[in-house]
Design a protein around this motif. Structure first.
Motif, PDB file in Angstrom:
ATOM      1  N   SER A 105       9.766   7.812   9.022  1.00 42.13           N
ATOM      2  CA  SER A 105      10.381   8.938   8.311  1.00 42.13           C
ATOM      3  C   SER A 105       9.574  10.214   8.501  1.00 42.13           C
ATOM      4  O   SER A 105      10.139  11.305   8.637  1.00 42.13           O
ATOM      5  N   GLN A 106       8.246  10.092   8.535  1.00 36.21           N
ATOM      6  CA  GLN A 106       7.410  11.275   8.738  1.00 36.21           C
ATOM      7  C   GLN A 106       7.587  11.851  10.138  1.00 36.21           C
ATOM      8  O   GLN A 106       7.714  13.066  10.311  1.00 36.21           O
ATOM      9  N   PHE A 107       7.628  10.980  11.122  1.00 38.83           N
ATOM     10  CA  PHE A 107       7.804  11.463  12.483  1.00 38.83           C
ATOM     11  C   PHE A 107       9.216  11.990  12.703  1.00 38.83           C
ATOM     12  O   PHE A 107       9.418  12.967  13.427  1.00 38.83           O
ATOM     13  N   GLN A 108      10.192  11.336  12.058  1.00 39.83           N
ATOM     14  CA  GLN A 108      11.582  11.757  12.216  1.00 39.83           C
ATOM     15  C   GLN A 108      11.815  13.165  11.672  1.00 39.83           C
ATOM     16  O   GLN A 108      12.594  13.937  12.216  1.00 39.83           O
ATOM     17  N   GLU A 126       7.771   7.168   1.861  1.00 39.31           N
ATOM     18  CA  GLU A 126       7.485   7.738   3.178  1.00 39.31           C
ATOM     19  C   GLU A 126       6.898   6.662   4.091  1.00 39.31           C
ATOM     20  O   GLU A 126       6.026   5.894   3.684  1.00 39.31           O
ATOM     21  N   THR A 127       7.412   6.595   5.303  1.00 41.25           N
ATOM     22  CA  THR A 127       6.897   5.645   6.293  1.00 41.25           C
ATOM     23  C   THR A 127       6.491   6.399   7.558  1.00 41.25           C
ATOM     24  O   THR A 127       6.713   7.611   7.674  1.00 41.25           O
ATOM     25  N   SER A 157       3.216  -5.718  14.037  1.00 41.82           N
ATOM     26  CA  SER A 157       4.672  -5.721  14.226  1.00 41.82           C
ATOM     27  C   SER A 157       5.392  -5.889  12.888  1.00 41.82           C
ATOM     28  O   SER A 157       6.387  -5.210  12.619  1.00 41.82           O
ATOM     29  N   GLY A 158       4.879  -6.779  12.037  1.00 42.92           N
ATOM     30  CA  GLY A 158       5.480  -6.977  10.720  1.00 42.92           C
ATOM     31  C   GLY A 158       5.426  -5.724   9.868  1.00 42.92           C
ATOM     32  O   GLY A 158       6.391  -5.387   9.165  1.00 42.92           O
ATOM     33  N   ALA A 159       4.296  -5.003   9.926  1.00 41.74           N
ATOM     34  CA  ALA A 159       4.163  -3.761   9.164  1.00 41.74           C
ATOM     35  C   ALA A 159       5.165  -2.711   9.638  1.00 41.74           C
ATOM     36  O   ALA A 159       5.773  -1.999   8.828  1.00 41.74           O
ATOM     37  N   LEU A 160       5.368  -2.634  10.955  1.00 42.49           N
ATOM     38  CA  LEU A 160       6.327  -1.670  11.496  1.00 42.49           C
ATOM     39  C   LEU A 160       7.769  -2.055  11.148  1.00 42.49           C
ATOM     40  O   LEU A 160       8.594  -1.190  10.826  1.00 42.49           O
ATOM     41  N   ILE A 161       8.075  -3.357  11.197  1.00 41.88           N
ATOM     42  CA  ILE A 161       9.420  -3.820  10.857  1.00 41.88           C
ATOM     43  C   ILE A 161       9.720  -3.536   9.387  1.00 41.88           C
ATOM     44  O   ILE A 161      10.841  -3.135   9.022  1.00 41.88           O
ATOM     45  N   ALA A 162       8.728  -3.723   8.510  1.00 40.58           N
ATOM     46  CA  ALA A 162       8.925  -3.434   7.087  1.00 40.58           C
ATOM     47  C   ALA A 162       9.245  -1.956   6.879  1.00 40.58           C
ATOM     48  O   ALA A 162      10.118  -1.607   6.071  1.00 40.58           O
ATOM     49  N   MET A 167       0.824  -1.212   0.000  1.00 41.70           N
ATOM     50  CA  MET A 167       0.000   0.000   0.000  1.00 41.70           C
ATOM     51  C   MET A 167       0.858   1.263   0.000  1.00 41.70           C
ATOM     52  O   MET A 167       0.534   2.253  -0.663  1.00 41.70           O
ATOM     53  N   ILE A 168       1.965   1.236   0.726  1.00 42.82           N
ATOM     54  CA  ILE A 168       2.871   2.394   0.729  1.00 42.82           C
ATOM     55  C   ILE A 168       3.460   2.597  -0.659  1.00 42.82           C
ATOM     56  O   ILE A 168       3.598   3.733  -1.146  1.00 42.82           O
ATOM     57  N   ALA A 169       3.807   1.485  -1.339  1.00 44.77           N
ATOM     58  CA  ALA A 169       4.350   1.571  -2.697  1.00 44.77           C
ATOM     59  C   ALA A 169       3.329   2.161  -3.671  1.00 44.77           C
ATOM     60  O   ALA A 169       3.704   2.825  -4.646  1.00 44.77           O
ATOM     61  N   PHE A 170       2.045   1.944  -3.402  1.00 45.08           N
ATOM     62  CA  PHE A 170       0.987   2.504  -4.248  1.00 45.08           C
ATOM     63  C   PHE A 170       0.647   3.949  -3.883  1.00 45.08           C
ATOM     64  O   PHE A 170      -0.211   4.556  -4.511  1.00 45.08           O
ATOM     65  N   GLY A 171       1.291   4.483  -2.835  1.00 42.72           N
ATOM     66  CA  GLY A 171       1.093   5.884  -2.484  1.00 42.72           C
ATOM     67  C   GLY A 171       0.119   6.149  -1.356  1.00 42.72           C
ATOM     68  O   GLY A 171      -0.200   7.312  -1.085  1.00 42.72           O
ATOM     69  N   TYR A 172      -0.366   5.096  -0.697  1.00 41.26           N
ATOM     70  CA  TYR A 172      -1.284   5.295   0.424  1.00 41.26           C
ATOM     71  C   TYR A 172      -0.517   5.802   1.648  1.00 41.26           C
ATOM     72  O   TYR A 172       0.678   5.587   1.783  1.00 41.26           O
ATOM     73  N   HIS A 173      -1.244   6.454   2.536  1.00 43.78           N
ATOM     74  CA  HIS A 173      -0.628   6.972   3.758  1.00 43.78           C
ATOM     75  C   HIS A 173      -0.124   5.802   4.611  1.00 43.78           C
ATOM     76  O   HIS A 173      -0.808   4.778   4.744  1.00 43.78           O
ATOM     77  N   PRO A 174       1.048   5.930   5.214  1.00 43.73           N
ATOM     78  CA  PRO A 174       1.609   4.830   6.014  1.00 43.73           C
ATOM     79  C   PRO A 174       0.705   4.363   7.149  1.00 43.73           C
ATOM     80  O   PRO A 174       0.662   3.168   7.463  1.00 43.73           O
ATOM     81  N   ILE A 175      -0.013   5.279   7.774  1.00 47.08           N
ATOM     82  CA  ILE A 175      -0.900   4.881   8.872  1.00 47.08           C
ATOM     83  C   ILE A 175      -2.034   4.019   8.347  1.00 47.08           C
ATOM     84  O   ILE A 175      -2.382   2.984   8.942  1.00 47.08           O
ATOM     85  N   LEU A 176      -2.632   4.415   7.201  1.00 43.89           N
ATOM     86  CA  LEU A 176      -3.684   3.611   6.588  1.00 43.89           C
ATOM     87  C   LEU A 176      -3.140   2.248   6.171  1.00 43.89           C
ATOM     88  O   LEU A 176      -3.811   1.216   6.361  1.00 43.89           O
ATOM     89  N   ALA A 177      -1.928   2.226   5.628  1.00 43.81           N
ATOM     90  CA  ALA A 177      -1.304   0.964   5.221  1.00 43.81           C
ATOM     91  C   ALA A 177      -1.087   0.046   6.424  1.00 43.81           C
ATOM     92  O   ALA A 177      -1.315  -1.169   6.348  1.00 43.81           O
ATOM     93  N   THR A 178      -0.676   0.625   7.538  1.00 42.60           N
ATOM     94  CA  THR A 178      -0.434  -0.166   8.750  1.00 42.60           C
ATOM     95  C   THR A 178      -1.730  -0.722   9.311  1.00 42.60           C
ATOM     96  O   THR A 178      -1.793  -1.894   9.720  1.00 42.60           O
ATOM     97  N   LEU A 179      -2.776   0.081   9.321  1.00 47.20           N
ATOM     98  CA  LEU A 179      -4.073  -0.389   9.818  1.00 47.20           C
ATOM     99  C   LEU A 179      -4.638  -1.492   8.931  1.00 47.20           C
ATOM    100  O   LEU A 179      -5.240  -2.462   9.426  1.00 47.20           O
ATOM    101  N   THR A 180      -4.435  -1.370   7.632  1.00 50.32           N
ATOM    102  CA  THR A 180      -4.873  -2.426   6.712  1.00 50.32           C
ATOM    103  C   THR A 180      -4.112  -3.716   6.974  1.00 50.32           C
ATOM    104  O   THR A 180      -4.679  -4.818   6.910  1.00 50.32           O
ATOM    105  N   ALA A 181      -2.831  -3.601   7.286  1.00 52.66           N
ATOM    106  CA  ALA A 181      -2.024  -4.775   7.623  1.00 52.66           C
ATOM    107  C   ALA A 181      -2.561  -5.468   8.875  1.00 52.66           C
ATOM    108  O   ALA A 181      -2.584  -6.707   8.953  1.00 52.66           O
ATOM    109  N   VAL A 182      -3.009  -4.674   9.842  1.00 49.94           N
ATOM    110  CA  VAL A 182      -3.581  -5.243  11.070  1.00 49.94           C
ATOM    111  C   VAL A 182      -4.840  -6.044  10.744  1.00 49.94           C
ATOM    112  O   VAL A 182      -5.040  -7.148  11.263  1.00 49.94           O
ATOM    113  N   VAL A 183      -5.677  -5.500   9.875  1.00 51.23           N
ATOM    114  CA  VAL A 183      -6.904  -6.198   9.474  1.00 51.23           C
ATOM    115  C   VAL A 183      -6.566  -7.505   8.752  1.00 51.23           C
ATOM    116  O   VAL A 183      -7.194  -8.546   8.995  1.00 51.23           O
TER     117      VAL A 183
END
Length: 346
Positions: A130-133, A126-127, A226-231, A52-68
């Motif tokens: 990186s955004q928070f940093q 962008e992850t 955890s996997g989404a954050l490690i990626a 999802m990040i590679a497709f340009g989605y926001h990292p938070i949305l991508a992470t939440l989708t990974a949780v689902v």
């Protein structure tokens, strides 16, 4: 001696892996379910977020989708066991095998032909970190902390980025507190009772099948998180990055419980978080040995788990031996006192 930057990185990774360890704790300790889906759902979270990040989605949305996605994978394992009447261990293995191909397909969506793809690089994406940093660096806190480590603490090298450890700390502590709260709710208590005594909880008209499915879903949701954050932390997702995750999770749980104890839920979850950090530090220390390299990672992990399992047993046996010896001496003392009292009466 381990360099400060390596120690810092180990702590960062340990905090992220602690989320996965909490998921493993839910299945192996709370539900008493040997779930091997973890090796697959960890990659599912990483692959979904990276895609999802590679497709340009926001990292938070991508992470939440990974949780689902991880939640769905865990529920499928639960359904295989409860509705398909498949052995718990086998149902986890089957789902783990199925997820290997599914993960390849997920990562393949980033290619034009949607073919299987073993990895997704995120070097220029962008992850969350990186955004928070960027925000953290603009405040000038990075330079201040780096100078403090070098000048005050006397380390020659120091990390240039500090925002990552702050964001993973906030995320992990938040999840830990939510887990503490959930396990004390009515549903959480029912899940704990299901793991302790399934027949008893059934006598109270509880649907143990639904509780098992829910527990496995929540566990693998944490693993996928955890996997989404490690990626995003590693800047890539790979289909083989989940191999051995169940062992790492178990090592974190066992080490934490052995050192910090399990008297309360709060203490247990804290022990698991600390166990994950300690595991990563031990692993980093092991790699400092001259005759070990990164290819020995699985061997090091196995040795750590073996020691974490065996050493507490040896310590407990020694304590029990001392208690028995103490009781024996107390009985001898009582017998002597009784004999002396009898002689005095005579």
């Amino acid at each position: 001696m381990i360099p400060f930057t390596a120690l810092f990185g180990s702590v960062e990774q340990g905090i992220i892996y602690a989320i996965m360890a909490l998921g493993v704790y839910l299945t192996f300790r709370v539900l008493d379910f040997p779930d091997l889906t973890v090796d697959g759902s960890f990659v599912t979270g990483a692959a979904t977020a990276a895609m999802m990040i590679a497709f340009g989605y926001h990292p938070i949305l991508a992470t939440l989708t990974a949780v689902v996605a991880g939640f769905i994978a865990g529920c499928m394992t639960g359904l295989l066991h409860t509705k398909g009447n498949i052995n718990p261990l086998l149902s986890g293995i089957l789902m783990m095998i199925a997820l290997y191909s599914i993960n390849l397909r997920i990562m393949g969506l980033t290619s034009e032909d949607a073919i299987v793809r073993p990895s997704i690089p995120l070097l220029n994406e962008e992850t969350i970190f990186s955004q928070f940093q960027s925000f953290w660096s603009n405040l000038g806190i990075d330079d201040a902390l780096t100078s403090f480590v070098k000048d005050t603490l006397g380390f020659e090298t120091a990390p240039q980025t500090w925002g990552t450890i702050l964001v993973v700390l906030v995320i992990t502590i938040t999840i830990k507190m939510i887990a503490d709260w959930f396990l004390k709710t009515e549903v959480g208590l029912a899940i704990r009772a299901t793991g302790d005594n399934k027949r008893m909880i059934r006598s109270f008209s509880a649907n143990t099948d639904s509780l098992i499915v829910l527990g496995l879903g929540l566990s693998n949701a944490l693993v996928a998180f955890s996997g989404a954050l490690i990626a995003q932390y590693s800047k890539f997702s790979d289909v083989n990055m989940g191999i051995g995750m169940i062992v790492i999770g178990l090592a974190s749980v066992i080490i934490g419980e052995a050192i910090f104890g399990t008297k309360t839920i709060f203490r247990t979850t804290l022990a698991i978080v600390m166990g994950a950090i300690i595991y990563r530090i031990i692993y980093a220390l092991a790699l400092q040995v001259d005759w070990l390299d990164t290819g020995d990672m699985k061997l090091i992990t196995a040795i750590i788990v073996i020691l974490a399992l065996v050493v507490p047993q040896i310590i407990n046996k020694q304590r029990e031996k001392k208690r028995k010896e103490k009781r024996r001496l107390e009985r001898l003392a009582e017998q002597r006192l009784g004999m002396q009292g009898g002689n005095d009466l005579a």
